[in-house]
Design a protein around this motif. Structure first.
Motif, PDB file in Angstrom:
ATOM      1  N   GLU A   9      -0.034  -0.794  -6.362  1.00  0.00           N
ATOM      2  CA  GLU A   9      -0.876  -1.153  -4.986  1.00  0.00           C
ATOM      3  C   GLU A   9      -0.898  -2.250  -5.357  1.00  0.00           C
TER       4      GLU A   9
ATOM      5  N   ASP B 207       0.213   3.835   0.582  1.00  0.00           N
ATOM      6  CA  ASP B 207      -0.547   5.378   1.846  1.00  0.00           C
ATOM      7  C   ASP B 207       0.450   4.653   3.338  1.00  0.00           C
TER       8      ASP B 207
ATOM      9  N   TRP C  41      -9.376   3.950  -1.634  1.00  0.00           N
ATOM     10  CA  TRP C  41      -8.284   5.045  -1.517  1.00  0.00           C
ATOM     11  C   TRP C  41      -7.147   3.999  -2.096  1.00  0.00           C
TER      12      TRP C  41
ATOM     13  N   ASP D 131      -6.302   0.532   3.499  1.00  0.00           N
ATOM     14  CA  ASP D 131      -6.923   1.477   3.482  1.00  0.00           C
ATOM     15  C   ASP D 131      -8.073   1.076   3.503  1.00  0.00           C
TER      16      ASP D 131
ATOM     17  N   ASP E   1       0.769  -0.955  -0.029  1.00  0.00           N
ATOM     18  CA  ASP E   1      -0.068   0.102   0.007  1.00  0.00           C
ATOM     19  C   ASP E   1       1.191   1.556  -0.228  1.00  0.00           C
TER      20      ASP E   1
HETATM   21 CA    CA Z   1      -4.218   3.414  -0.156  1.00  0.00          CA
END
Ligand code: CA
Ligand code: CA
Length: 183
Positions: A87, A52, A82, A67, A50
């Protein structure tokens, strides 16, 4: 001697790192439904990747930075949100019958979404799948991907996010339902 020691450290390190393992110790059954939020257990880079840095959603699963979104309209009350290019999520599955399948997926996107694909060992199971504009992030719409060939046995299906759309995301995904086609 140092060389051998280095090799030993390398292998021991490999053993300690948690591999991609089925969610709650049980492979998802195909035909059947796989909740998007029930990706494999394991470390980042092993079970998922991921972009983020921290969880943008809810704490549905501990020790993860994927997320996960809480949404009352979704199956199991949750889905993946998200989503960004690069990803990926692993799903350990057990295919009960070889054959051609259709994947049904409720998705949501405000404006046109992006592209993703399902892979096994780096081989795409279909052409890239586009998430359309569903009329809002809170509006799930069922999309289908037909002609997916699967062989009986245990596999790790990787869902790979390929490219963001005008929405700035790939899109929200609730689940993947694998329906076997009649011959
Ligand atoms: Ca994400
Ligand atoms: Ca779900």
């Amino acid at each position: 001697m140092n060389y051998i020691l280095l090799i030993l450290i390398f292998f021991t390190g490999g053993l300690i790192r948690a591999d991609s393992k089925p969610y709650k110790g049980k492979a998802h059954q195909i035909p059947g439904k796989i909740e998007a939020e029930h990706y494999d257990e394991g470390d980042p880079g092993k079970a998922y990747h991921d972009i983020d840095k921290k969880n943008l959603g809810v704490g549905y699963r501990k020790a993860t930075q994927v997320d996960i979104e809480k949404r009352p309209d979704a199956s199991n009350g949750h889905g993946i949100g998200w989503t960004r290019k690069g990803e990926w999520l692993n799903y350990t599955v057990e295919v009960k019958e070889s054959g051609t399948y259709t994947i049904e997926m409720p998705v949501a996107s405000n404006k046109m979404g992006g592209l993703f694909v399902l892979e096994i060992k780096g081989k795409a199971l279909s052409l890239p799948i586009l998430i359309p504009d569903t009329g809002g992030w809170d509006k799930l719409k069922l999309i289908k991907c037909a002609g997916v060939k699967l062989t009986k046995g245990k596999h790790v299906i990787r869902v790979v996010m390929l490219a963001q759309g005008p929405s700035g995301s790939i899109g929200d995904i609730d689940y993947f339902r694998f329906v076997k086609n009649s011959k």
